[in-house]
Structures are given as C-alpha cells and as structure tokens.
Write a protein that holds these residues in place. Structure first.
Motif, short mmCIF file in Angstrom:
data_model
loop_
_atom_site.label_atom_id
_atom_site.label_comp_id
_atom_site.label_asym_id
_atom_site.label_seq_id
_atom_site.Cartn_x
_atom_site.Cartn_y
_atom_site.Cartn_z
N ASN A 22 49.71 11.65 -1.60
CA ASN A 22 50.62 12.29 -2.55
C ASN A 22 50.11 13.65 -3.00
O ASN A 22 49.24 14.25 -2.36
CB ASN A 22 50.86 11.37 -3.75
N HIS A 23 50.63 14.13 -4.14
CA HIS A 23 50.40 15.50 -4.58
C HIS A 23 48.96 15.80 -4.96
O HIS A 23 48.63 16.94 -5.23
CB HIS A 23 51.30 15.80 -5.78
N ARG A 24 48.09 14.80 -5.01
CA ARG A 24 46.71 15.06 -5.46
C ARG A 24 45.96 15.96 -4.48
O ARG A 24 44.88 16.45 -4.78
CB ARG A 24 45.96 13.75 -5.65
N THR A 25 46.47 16.13 -3.28
CA THR A 25 45.83 17.04 -2.32
C THR A 25 46.48 18.43 -2.33
O THR A 25 46.14 19.25 -1.48
CB THR A 25 45.90 16.45 -0.90
N LYS A 26 47.38 18.68 -3.27
CA LYS A 26 48.09 19.97 -3.25
C LYS A 26 47.16 21.15 -3.49
O LYS A 26 47.35 22.21 -2.92
CB LYS A 26 49.21 19.95 -4.28
N LEU A 27 46.17 20.99 -4.36
CA LEU A 27 45.27 22.10 -4.67
C LEU A 27 44.50 22.54 -3.43
O LEU A 27 44.50 23.73 -3.07
CB LEU A 27 44.30 21.70 -5.78
N THR A 28 43.84 21.60 -2.77
CA THR A 28 43.04 21.95 -1.59
C THR A 28 43.93 22.37 -0.42
O THR A 28 43.62 23.34 0.27
CB THR A 28 42.16 20.75 -1.18
N ASN A 29 45.01 21.65 -0.20
CA ASN A 29 45.92 22.03 0.88
C ASN A 29 46.55 23.39 0.61
O ASN A 29 46.78 24.19 1.53
CB ASN A 29 47.01 20.98 1.06
N GLY A 30 46.83 23.68 -0.67
CA GLY A 30 47.39 24.99 -1.01
C GLY A 30 46.40 26.11 -0.75
O GLY A 30 46.78 27.18 -0.26
N ALA A 31 45.12 25.88 -1.07
CA ALA A 31 44.09 26.88 -0.80
C ALA A 31 43.94 27.11 0.70
O ALA A 31 43.82 28.27 1.16
CB ALA A 31 42.76 26.45 -1.41
N ALA A 32 43.94 26.03 1.48
CA ALA A 32 43.85 26.17 2.94
C ALA A 32 45.06 26.90 3.49
O ALA A 32 44.94 27.77 4.38
CB ALA A 32 43.72 24.79 3.58
N THR A 33 46.25 26.59 2.98
CA THR A 33 47.47 27.25 3.44
C THR A 33 47.46 28.73 3.08
O THR A 33 47.88 29.58 3.88
CB THR A 33 48.70 26.56 2.81
N ALA A 34 46.97 29.06 1.88
CA ALA A 34 46.87 30.47 1.49
C ALA A 34 45.93 31.23 2.41
O ALA A 34 46.20 32.39 2.77
CB ALA A 34 46.38 30.56 0.04
N THR A 35 44.84 30.59 2.81
CA THR A 35 43.91 31.23 3.73
C THR A 35 44.57 31.51 5.08
O THR A 35 44.46 32.61 5.64
CB THR A 35 42.67 30.35 3.94
N ILE A 36 45.28 30.51 5.58
CA ILE A 36 45.97 30.67 6.87
C ILE A 36 47.02 31.79 6.77
O ILE A 36 47.13 32.64 7.66
CB ILE A 36 46.63 29.34 7.28
N ALA A 37 47.78 31.79 5.67
CA ALA A 37 48.82 32.81 5.49
C ALA A 37 48.20 34.21 5.40
O ALA A 37 48.72 35.17 5.98
CB ALA A 37 49.63 32.51 4.23
N GLY A 38 47.08 34.32 4.68
CA GLY A 38 46.42 35.61 4.56
C GLY A 38 45.93 36.14 5.90
O GLY A 38 46.08 37.33 6.21
N ILE A 39 45.35 35.26 6.70
CA ILE A 39 44.88 35.67 8.03
C ILE A 39 46.05 36.09 8.90
O ILE A 39 46.00 37.13 9.59
CB ILE A 39 44.08 34.52 8.69
N ALA A 40 47.13 35.30 8.89
CA ALA A 40 48.31 35.62 9.71
C ALA A 40 48.92 36.97 9.29
O ALA A 40 49.29 37.79 10.13
CB ALA A 40 49.35 34.51 9.59
#
Length: 461
Positions: free
Chosen positions: A112-130
């Motif tokens: 559930n949503h308890r992984t949103k913080l870490t997954n959001g940080a990982a997604t932000a990193t991927i988006a920044g690189i792209a």
C-alpha cells in the motif's frame, strides 16, 4: 488419466519444449558464430538461458552472477587485445533486468501507500535523469548507457518494493557468498600471477592508474573492469557475511561466516580501495553496537583485528617495492593526500547548486554519488537520489534495532556509506543496489503488518 496427471505431463512437455528450443537456438548460434562476433553470440546465448529459466527471480540471479564476472568474459572473448570497443556483452545483465522489470510491470502492486515516499524519491530520480538526457539531447551510446546504469536498478527497486515482483533477496543472498569467494580468489591469483588477458585489458584500455601490468605491482580488479566495482562487490559480500554471523544461530555457522569475511578482506586490501575498507568497518561497528549479543560481540572485534593485521602484513610485505600498496596509501591521510583533497574540493559544487538545474550527462565523473548525479543529471535527480538514500538508511537502522531484515539492512547501510566516496551506480554493481534497496523499501509495509498482528494478538488476549 486424472486431471492432475495430465497437468503434470503437460507441464513437463512445455519444459522439454523450452529446453529443446533453447538447445536448438544455442546450436544455431554456435553455427553462425562463423559470421557473427563472439560477443553478440554470447549475448544471444544469455537471453536464451533466461528464456529457458522463465522465472523472474531466476533471471535476476543470473544477472547477479554476471555482475562481478562480465568483464572477465569480455576480456577472454576479446582475445589477445583484451578489449573490444562498444562491446555488446556489457549490456546483457541490464537487458535481463529490463526484461524482468517489463514483465513485472504487468502485475498489480500488492503493497500500500507506505512505500510512496521511497518510490516517489526513486521516481523523481528517474524523471530527473530522463529530463537531463532529453533537454541536453545527449543520445550518444555512452551517455545513454550510464543513464541506464541508474534508471534500470531504480526501476527494479520500485517493482520489488511495490510487490509487483516476488522477493529476490533470499535467493541472491545464497549466491553472493559463493560468488564472492570465487572472485576474491581470482583477485588473489591476479595479484601474484596477472593472467595475460588481464594484462592486455590494462594496456589496451589504458588502465594505468592502478599500477604496472606486472605481478605484485597492480591493485587487483579481479573479474571486474577496475578496482572500484571489484571492491564494491567484495565489500558488500563481507558485510553480508558479518550480518549472517550476527543473525544466524549456531557457533559453527557464525565462525564460518567470520572466517569467510576475513578471507575476503585480503583481496579487498589488494584492490587498494580504502572507502570499501572504511565502509564495511563502520558496518561491523554498527552491528556490534546495535545488534550483536553474547559471543558474537567478541567475534566482530576479532574480525576487525584480523582485518587490521592483514592490512599490516600487506603493507610490510609489499610496501617496500610496490608503488600502490604502501603505508602512505592507507595511513597517510593528510592535506597532501590527493584523493582526500579532490573529494573535499567537490563541496565547492554545493555553493551554487542552481548552476546544475539540468546537468550535463557528458560531464566528467566525480567521486561522490550525489554531487556526480547533480553535475551530470541535474538538481531534481540529485535531490531525489539523496532523499531515497536517507530514507533507505533510516529504514535500515530501524530494521537493525527492531531485528527485522537485519542482513539486507546492514548491506543497505554499507552502500549508503560507500556512495559518499564514489558514483556507486557507474557499474553493473547498481543492479545489486536495486535489489538491496527494493528489499529495504518494502520493509515499512512488513513492519506495519507486524505491528498490526501484535495489536491483534494483544486485543485477542
């Protein structure tokens, strides 16, 4: 014939068909090797093996086996030159992980949503690189490859943490000690004998900063491409062994883990990568203070004493003649230490981070993961990656205190410390980072379930 028997027969038929197709494909590739480069043939064989395995966990384990050995395969396949420009073999582990991630993305998330913080940080990193790659139009092969070395492991971490993919850490953790023993032993052999393909690799790739291409005069790089990735891998295995020594029950097992960790310290010292030695040393102290109990609190100081004695032996035995394994390298930390001065100089980049909003993917690599990410891929990617690392370390420390997932937690702490001294994703080792981080990122969900269960038990009582 019963339905169960028919299903078993059908499954056996499918497996036989897969093996038959795989073997036939391999034979065809061997036949066409007369017309195709051996490197491309090996990539195709690797994909055929993954097809035969047909299990996402098994394919990830195959990729892990290739992480510390791929460069040796490349050197042997290259023949006398020891080096092939734009070698497709280096892509095989990444391609295997991409296939696994793509297959996993079709599965619904189970956490559930308890992984949103870490997954959001990982997604932000991927988006920044792209965004950095797109806005700077850095579409050359080298730029895309190094961007993929970060993006692919983070995607793997996301599918693991969200439950889209089955857990892989237990399977990987069983393989790593054996793999570490093999590549550690190869590193020792390399130091004393330096095989011809390793010497050719050094000469052709101009890997001259690690010493002379002769026995006893080289910082070992094992089956990896350079001492850095080799030390990253061995340091992680040493940390895993120490974690197992603390967690596993039974005196003989604990002693065995400490013995294996002590053995691997020798090739790690020969690599000359001080940051790896410092990182697992800090992890050993953390384990002793936070998690160890009883006799194991004695075993860890004994291990650190053995490691120090091994370092002393290496310096006394080879320091007089070696230009790269001497006392100054390990104990001469001062204002004249070029490596230390260079790393401290990186702090100047933080004085005006807005200069690196977009980044430059073709910028030179620097010896700090977060500053390197900011320079090459921009501020968003750097902030996202830094937030991810902070979250991972906090979760890992909490796991050690609560005795939950201790081994993978201390491995995550090792990676966190080591990343302060170099761009740890700039090699296939990033795949292991993705596995460790993805496992730790799922821990909050696990701890939440544990707390819910405890409350339910207390309420029922």
């Amino acid at each position: 014939m019963s339905t169960t028997v028919r299903n078993v027969v059908a499954m056996n038929g499918v497996e036989l068909a897969k093996w038959g197709l795989g073997i036939a494909g391999a034979l065809v590739l061997v036949a066409v090797n007369l017309y195709l480069p051996i490197h491309l043939v090996l990539v195709m064989i690797g994909l055929i093996v993954a097809f035969i395995i047909n299990r996402r966990v098994g394919v990830v384990v195959l990729a892990v086996l290739l992480i510390p050995t791929m460069s040796l395969l490349r050197r042997i396949a290259a023949g006398p030159s020891g080096y092939t420009e734009s070698d497709p073999l280096i892509l095989l582990p990444l391609v295997l992980v991409v296939v696994v991630v793509a297959m996993s993305w079709t599965h619904p998330p189970t956490f559930n949503h308890r992984t949103k913080l870490t997954n959001g940080a990982a997604t932000a990193t991927i988006a920044g690189i792209a965004m950095s790659v797109l806005l700077t139009t850095s579409f050359d092969t080298k730029g895309l490859f190094f961007a993929g070395l970060i993006i692919v492991p983070l995607m793997l971490a996301i599918v693991l943490s969200s439950g889209r993919m089955p857990p892989v850490w237990e399977s990987v953790a069983k393989v790593l000690p054996w793999l570490g023993f093999l590549v550690g032993t190869y590193g020792i052999i390399q130091f004393f004998f330096l095989p011809s393909w390793d010497r050719a690799w050094m000469l052709t790739s101009k890997l001259t900063s690690i010493g002379f291409p002769i026995p006893l005069e080289v910082r070992v790089f094992g089956a990896s491409e350079s001492p850095g990735p080799y030390a990253l891998f061995l340091g992680l295995v040493v940390t895993l062994c120490l974690g197992n020594a603390v967690v596993k029950s039974g005196g003989a097992k604990r002693l065995g883990w400490v013995v294996l960790a002590s053995y691997l310290v020798f090739p790690l010292i020969l690599s000359g990568v001080r940051s790896a030695l410092l990182s697992f040393g800090i992890c050993a102290v953390i384990l002793a203070l936070v998690r160890a109990r009883g006799i194991i609190r004695v075993l860890i100081p004994v291990f650190l004493l053995i490691a120090y004695q091994a370092l002393t032996v290496v310096i006394s035995r080879f320091g007089a003649t070696s230009t790269i394994l001497n006392a100054d390298r390990y104990t001469g930390v001062s204002a004249q230490d070029d490596s230390l001065v260079a790393r401290l100089g990186l702090l100047n980049y933080l004085a005006n981070p807005l200069q690196h909003i977009i980044g430059n993917p073709n910028a030179p690599v620097v010896d700090n993961l977060f500053i390197d990410t900011m320079i090459r891929y921009g501020l968003l990617a750097a902030v996202g990656l830094f937030a991810l690392y902070i979250s991972i370390v906090v979760i890992a420390v909490r796991g050690l205190v609560r005795k939950q997932n201790e081994v993978v937690s201390v491995c995550a702490i090792f990676i966190g410390i080591l990343s302060l001294f170099g761009p740890s994703f700039n090699a296939l080792f990033g795949i292991l980072i993705g596995i460790v981080f993805g496992t730790v990122m799922a821990t909050p969900e696990f701890l939440a379930r544990e707390r819910t269960t405890s409350r339910s038990i207390r309420a029922a009582g």
